[in-house]
Scaffold this active site. Structure first.
Site, PDB file in Angstrom:
ATOM      1  N   TYR A 273       8.188   1.600  77.264  1.00 10.87           N
ATOM      2  CA  TYR A 273       8.272   0.139  77.446  1.00 10.87           C
ATOM      3  C   TYR A 273       8.260  -0.582  76.095  1.00 10.87           C
ATOM      4  O   TYR A 273       7.986   0.009  75.074  1.00 10.87           O
ATOM      5  CB  TYR A 273       7.197  -0.379  78.404  1.00 10.87           C
ATOM      6  N   GLU A 274       8.606  -1.854  76.138  1.00 13.00           N
ATOM      7  CA  GLU A 274       8.720  -2.665  74.917  1.00 13.00           C
ATOM      8  C   GLU A 274       9.689  -2.045  73.903  1.00 13.00           C
ATOM      9  O   GLU A 274       9.464  -2.094  72.698  1.00 13.00           O
ATOM     10  CB  GLU A 274       7.345  -2.857  74.258  1.00 13.00           C
TER      11      GLU A 274
END
Lengths: 677, 677
Positions: B431-432
């Site tokens: 994620y990110e």
């Protein structure tokens, strides 16, 4: 068509990949599984299973809690029992294995230890008379058993087990007792809730003397009520990282009495008066351990293969970003970083499976040799399988996680199932001998071998360590695979000698053997890893060289090229006498072009494992108005229709049973309502 | 006493370790958390929380299914709301963070995205008028929101999002629509069941033209019934590897209409007639991403610290095998292999946390600079945090798994809780910004920097890449830390130049920019990793050098020594111009002696993180006849009483509610009974 996984209606992105394959996937499966017959039988069994709806998972396993998983396992055991004769040849070990893998999955079940630990323990340790009493009952499944050895406070060091079995001549009984909390049996599979009998390892004490750990047959639960017997504490040890369909258990005894005849006495006996009769030869028999660890290499290789089937298929379907063509996003499998993540693991999966089969063959040969009185190969193979178990489980775990991450966000969803596969596989780093302990066992053998060479006894070396005595010669890496092996031999030899020298120097400086050993331990484990990786590389090359089919051999050589370049790069710092900085750069370039060469066959190589959608899990029965038997699979599905099935899977998941969760009404709505006041 | 974790009644094995510590753990905590005040407040808040029984977990979290986890999260949110004013200074970000970490744990909860994504999105993207309408409501929690951007088929490549928001002048509305299954919003946290509003990113289409992704405020559920509005499909995406207390969701629109004023129009607007008004400056603002990724380094370092607290304490309590003294088994922490598994990770946890704080400071400075019109530092910091996010998450995952395996079998039990910590941490690799994508973003910056040098513009380089222009000089590794940094600089520089040269050559040979880039991608990611690890090493050394307290500085230098030896060994093959085979051997020896030096402070170093037993989880309320509030913790507990609590934990686990599981009666007993016939 060469790739046998092609079917009408498949995702065209996958079909396109399969059309590119240059070899027959059925023939490759025969190479992987060792024979055309077994490969074919695997397909036939999978096909037959798919026609029995009761053998399908009632729901995707990630939707089940532990109760439901254990129940589902029990339910399927009952269904298998009804159908087993029509599905497989019961005398064929591999066919049985495939049936259980396919139907039961990998998360454990109530009989998981019955066949692989309990019955073999009875066979090996019970006398003929005891066989008559219990073996038939066990085989017919009148009773369910497990093998209870590990304790809460004691794993690798068997000498320190605390459970006691004290003999009382007055009643001719053994009194089993758990003197402390750390003496509780802890971890045995199927012990917690399923088994009503167990083989329990306890210290045999008679006439005031402790004779160390011995196996006892112990009834744990009433056979009609299944309630634990008085003075027995037994239960489940709670949730684990994986295997949550299994009931690993704890077990304690409060002066629990069993008859004298319940000591499994094929080897050692206790007479009525309490006198202890020693086993005829006290030599430790490592063969059970060798057998399990040989099979682990193949089994772990298969787990890596599961994850790769999912990740490679998904990577051929997932599109993201642009390369040349700006009109359509590219398959993520076209990115070099993605290939570098996945292809060396494909090579390893093949290598590990080949290695596993070779060690199983070595083991079978060993059994014959031992029967003929020749135990000379035992320590060689014991050392090898200790290292193999450790190296294989480590890289399998790493490879599975990389496969999961190669699926991006969806890899993190249980719809990929890869994190479950990881949880199952990574347990192998710890069970059947913790990896560091295993590496140090192999190291002991390597050090002994180097010492033999130093004292002029090279001729006595086993074949697997003969290279330790060879002189170092100049290597020309452009001459092909043999040169890579030579570099690896050099690295392994240099490290084994260096670690041994360090060990000797520390002892010469006055350190005791144990302390000196501990101060070299990391260097010793490095030597063990290099030795094992060398063996894997040699086995891989040997297996591939023996293949006659040209198309199969061609692609496997491509795979070997990925492997050797990747491996030599990884151990570069141990072989600097033979590889310069510039040479390492050129090996890197070769690695990248070998990835490129492999690219068109990537999907066919993983299709060749012939792991069915059912075996990949995330399988479900979809209930609609008109039908209840459609299977829903997700990321790794053969047909590549990932997205619609991902949506079906999510909609069916437990939290979506209602639009509004009770917890929203109970807590969140009142929080919001209060805020509005 | 210097170690503040010592209490009466503790396991003497742990107390013995703590007595050996050479520094004050409260003072070290002040160094770790950046100020004496924050470190003290953390302790005070933990203490205050422990006095409110309703804030404790009702059961060990691993015993809960997803419904129960989501419910437990909602329950605690309500309790926190009642007590928040007495517990923390609500204006203090760090205090709030600590409160949530301690009480809510790490498995996600219904408001997880409300504060960190939804409100910041409103603040940054809504106009002042829109703030009046929604910001107060959001802050008071009259509504619960999330941020919906990622789609099932589209992650990193924002340009390919498929959801549309088409403007209709006739009704002055946007029509939100999900044209395909792959266009379903997928993954947003708290979207599935909790949020009733969302900021949704969709392609703005007006007057027949697509202006690309824009943010819209969208009501998803009726505020009084919480039922999804007509033409909205919303639900939970199902179980995940971790974060199962959170309801990541999917979201689809079927021609769903929202008023024109629901386009968040701080930057771009659409007039009543449908004409599009461009934002004043189209420059991408990376600052939100930089902020999140800066905090990730600290947060991930803390997750590694959690796992290490558990593993190091347990290793000081677990005894197995013998060294010098044959009368008692040794602590497993005394094995060199165990130290080699754990201590380099302790160094990394410190290094990552220090790095995170430094980048947060750089970010704060950047905000000031940008306000003053100076955006020159933006790309430097954006590149750095991209690499840092990727490198830190990778090594944190690796370190946590090693910590788990260092706990042997019990590490695999959820009683260790480490596999949950791993699941939470490893999500950060994806994620990110997926790690490979992140590394390639940094690589773009590095290649640009090398190109600047080649074209004589070294003076324009940002400070973090200045070393790329420096000449290579001879390094004497015996001269201390600066020499290690020089070796690392050499490795990073050599690789950045080599990758850039390869990229240029491929383009010169006729490959397009995108194809050439892809063919260098692995080499480019290697350059990015080396650059980032260099930064981490420099930051670690810089931070430690700045410390004045002698005792603290001494042990941190020991830690730096572990770090630099470990790191240089690991990247040896990239720096062969400066390190020979013999030198690598000697670095290995130094590494082993640095482990030895660190040994007496190992427990004090992890105690200094001051992570409470509650924050380590596996916390439970034990219900006995006389009391209901005793906390049960297991492997990482401060007091070291592991074994009795492991037993309590297991006994309390769900499968042990009855002696006989219903599935045994239903399936297994009948199987056994039939066999007896």
């Amino acid at each position: 068509m060469l790739n046998k996984s092609i079917m009408d209606g498949d995702n065209p992105d996958l079909t396109e990949e399969r059309m590119k394959g240059t070899f027959d996937t059925d023939e490759m499966a025969a190479v992987i599984y060792g024979s055309e017959k077994l490969a074919r039988r695997r397909r036939e069994i999978s096909e037959a299973i798919s026609r029995i709806p009761e053998l399908a998972d009632i729901k995707p396993l990630p939707f089940l809690d532990r109760f439901e998983k254990v129940t589902e396992g029990s339910r399927k055991l009952a269904v298998i029992k009804e159908h087993v004769k029509e599905l497989i040849d019961e005398d064929n070990y591999e066919e049985g294995l495939h049936l259980y893998h396919e139907v039961m999955g990998m998360e454990g079940h109530p009989l998981a230890l019955h066949e692989v630990m309990f019955i073999p323990a009875l066979v090996a340790q019970a006398s003929d008379e005891q066989h008559k009493k219990w073996l038939g009952r066990a085989k017919r499944r009148e009773i369910i058993g497990c093998y209870a050895q590990t304790e809460m406070g004691h794993g690798s060091n068997l000498r320190k087990l605390e459970t006691t079995a004290t003999y009382t001549p007055a009643t001719q009984e053994f009194i089993l007792h758990t003197p402390t909390e750390t003496a509780l049996k802890w971890w045995p599979g199927a012990l917690g809730k399923s088994s009503n009998w167990a083989v329990v390892v306890a210290n045999l004490i008679t006439n005031g003397k402790n004779y160390g750990p011995h196996p006892f047959m112990v009834q744990l639960r009433d056979e009609s009520t299944h309630i634990p017997l008085p003075e027995i504490t037994v239960g489940d040890i709670g949730p684990k990282m994986a295997f949550n369909g299994g009931d690993n258990g704890f077990l304690g005894f409060n002066q629990f009495r069993i008859p004298r005849g319940y000591l499994l006495d094929r080897h050692a006996k206790v007479e009525a008066d309490g006198s202890y009769v020693k086993p005829p030869h006290a030599k430790i028999n490592h063969s059970a351990m060798i057998r399990v660890r040989s099979h682990m290499a193949t089994g772990q290789g298969a787990l890596l293969a599961h994850a790769l089937v999912i990740a490679v298929r998904y990577s051929a379907v997932r599109r993201q970003g642009f390369l040349e063509d700006k009109s359509r996003e590219v398959k993520v499998l076209d990115y070099q970083t993605q290939q570098h993540r996945l292809f060396p693991s494909i090579a390893r999966a093949y290598a590990f499976i080949f290695c596993g089969f070779e060690t199983i063959q070595l083991y079978d040969q060993l059994l014959i040799d031992v029967k003929n009185g020749d135990t000379s190969g035992m320590s060689d193979l014991h050392a090898l399988t200790s290292g193999l178990k450790s190296v294989v489980t480590h890289y399998v775990g790493q490879g599975i996680e990389q496969a999961r991450m190669a699926c991006g966000g969806h890899g993190y969803s249980m719809a990929s199932y890869i994190s479950e596969i990881y949880g199952v596989a990574i347990g192998g780093c710890t069970y059947e001998g913790e990896n560091m302990v295993m590496l140090l066992q192999l190291a002991r053998y390597l050090v002994k071998s180097v010492e033999q060479i130093k004292t002029g006894k090279s001729m006595e070396l086993g074949p697997m360590v003969a290279y330790l005595a060879e002189p170092d010669t100049k290597v020309d890496l452009t001459t092909g695979l043999a040169a890579y092996v030579k570099v690896f031999q050099h690295a392994a030899r240099r490290q084994a000698w260096k670690a041994t020298d360090k060990f000797h120097k520390l002892m010469e400086s006055g350190q005791s053997r144990d302390i000196a050993w501990n101060n070299c331990a990391v260097e010793l484990t490095r030597a063990s890893r290099l030795h094992t990786r060398l063996y894997i590389m040699e086995t891989f090359i040997r297996r591939v060289s023996s293949i006659s089919d040209i198309a199969i051999k061609k692609v496997l050589i491509d795979l070997v090229n990925v492997h050797v370049n990747y491996e030599v790069l990884d151990i570069g710092t141990y072989a600097l006498e033979h590889v310069s900085s510039t040479q390492l750069d050129s090996i890197r370039s070769q690695l990248y072009s070998s990835l490129d060469t492999l690219r068109p066959n990537a999907v066919s190589l993983i299709d060749s494992f012939q792991i069915s959608d059912m075996q990949l899990r995330s399988v479900s029965t979809r209930h609609t108005d008109t039908q209840t038997d459609t299977l829903i699979q997700v990321l790794g599905r053969r047909d590549g229709h990932v997205y619609p099935n991902l949506f079906e899977w999510a909609k069916a998941s437990p939290l979506n049973q209602t639009h509004v969760l009770p917890s929203v009404n109970q807590y969140l709505k009142s929080m919001m309502d209060k805020a509005k006041l």
